[in-house]
Design an enzyme around this catalytic site. Sequence first.
Site, short mmCIF file in Angstrom:
data_model
loop_
_atom_site.label_atom_id
_atom_site.label_comp_id
_atom_site.label_asym_id
_atom_site.label_seq_id
_atom_site.Cartn_x
_atom_site.Cartn_y
_atom_site.Cartn_z
CE LYS A 190 -4.18 1.52 -0.19
NZ LYS A 190 -5.05 1.17 -1.32
CB SER A 386 -8.16 1.01 -3.03
OG SER A 386 -7.82 1.06 -1.66
#
Length: 589
Positions: A190, A386
């Site tokens: 991430k 996401s």
Amino acid sequence: MRQFFKFMFASCLGVILAGFLISIIGVGIVGGLVSQAEKTKPIKPNTVLLLTLDQQVPEQTNNLEMNPFDVKNQYILGLSDMVQTIGQARDDDRVQGIFLEIKQVALAPATASTIRQALVDFKSSGKFVYAYGEYFTQGSYYLASAGDEVYLNPLGDLDFRGFAIIQPFFKNMLDKIGVDMQVTYAGNFKSATEPFRYTKMSPENRLQVHEYVQSLYDHFLQGISESRNMTVAELKDIANGWKVRNPQDAVNMGLIDAVGYQDEAMDAMRNKLGLEKDDKIPFMSLTNYYQAIGSDKDFSAKDRIAVLFAEGSIEDGKGKPGTIGDEQYVKWLQQIRKDDKVKAVVLRVNSPGGSALASENIWREISLLKEGGKPVVVSMGDYAASGGYYISCLADSIYAESNTLTGSIGVFSMMPNVETLFEDKLGITFDTVKTGDYATSLTPFYSWTDSERKIMQEDVNEIYEVFLKRVADGRKMTRDQVHEVAQGRVWTGERAVELGLVDALGGMDEALATAANLAGIQKYRTKEYPVVKEPIQQFLESIMEEEEGVKARLMSKEMGEYAGLYEYIREVKSAKGVQARLPFVLLWN
């Protein structure tokens, strides 16, 4: 008292004059629109459609903030309508070809390849596609290379040097000014927070970026290879050696067909159409053609498939055109659920994510749709990453383009600590009286304590676990199986199929066919959401509600093809709470 009435009268007069002025403006714009509609041209024999792609291409027609004063551009064709219109032109005997006059485009890879495939399909009918450019970027050349004949201006250029990602990092700058970005995240890949805590890419981020950029590049080269009858190895050799330095190099290398001016490209089309040199080519813009042919929906069909376009950042609240505001999308999903005529839903997702809370609210409504017996099929566009994947994962079936960017299953939060900036640079200090240990937590004026950081990380971890569960339940996987391919890592659509995050490669046509099959219907018509408002209505509402909408329109006009980057920065700046968001915007230009 006299003064009171004086001010009250002045205020009332101001309101009346403002209302009158807005009415005059509205009448003028409506008059302009009516006048423009009356000028819709008939489709002539030997029509050549003109495609410039000089504007943003939304997923849904007009689903973006528009300029109400631009009466010539009251229709901004969405990708779905654009592809469908090109398909109808392919079967229309009045249309003989398409002329691509492309200067610079700012399209993400999946959108570009979808338009390009529509052009290739158009050519398969025996009709022509000619392209002319004064300067071809790699993105514009990718589209132009689908043409039968590609012309480049004698003083033009063709940029063909390969792909690269350039990532800015702000850590050193923040250190210099005394700002510490306090970060929590879940997922080693991430990377959204890396620019604020590192000075270069982490090994994990470098690995994932290399993989998806290489995949996008391979797809780019494969399309050109097939159209230009060249091998991928030949194309790589040209790019790696920077062998195209001028237009004649591009001809010699086989990338274009001729060095010539626009009038010479026109003469070639006249010859193709059997016209004389002085004859006028009956051009028609793709938008005008779309308006002229009208809808091909079968209104006799009682059953409907709802097509919900979810494009842009996922935001808390109402949102605005071109974004996914959970408040509005929850209402639309509820309408769809309660509409007995709607038998299935296709969710078209083109989103890099955004608010985790807003994503959860939309996911909840999708789950209720399925509980009500209505199948849901997802069609992914450029991004479904996401938060975009969060709202997709529960679908009965998921389709993606091979160069869709998806996954990025991870979350993060950031909060700046400006204590050093204020104290050392500005001479401002803070003191406080509080009733509890955590009363001043979540403010930018104090550093997190160890216990505060622990709490923040636990909150992020908790949301990540919920994300994993949502995916595991939707994709029929275990938590550990999802975690193995999650951790914030970005995947292309092609790899996502291999990993079980996506069911198959395909677009809207495949998604609609699957939705109809799951619902057990054959004859149906589609009903689109959002219900797009007219530009003047959008404009007046933005004036009444906030000045931000007007400012955004002005910035969008000034920044042109880079308006999307401005929007991304504005969305990140206004983001609240934990985010499930893709850390970049990827455009070909």
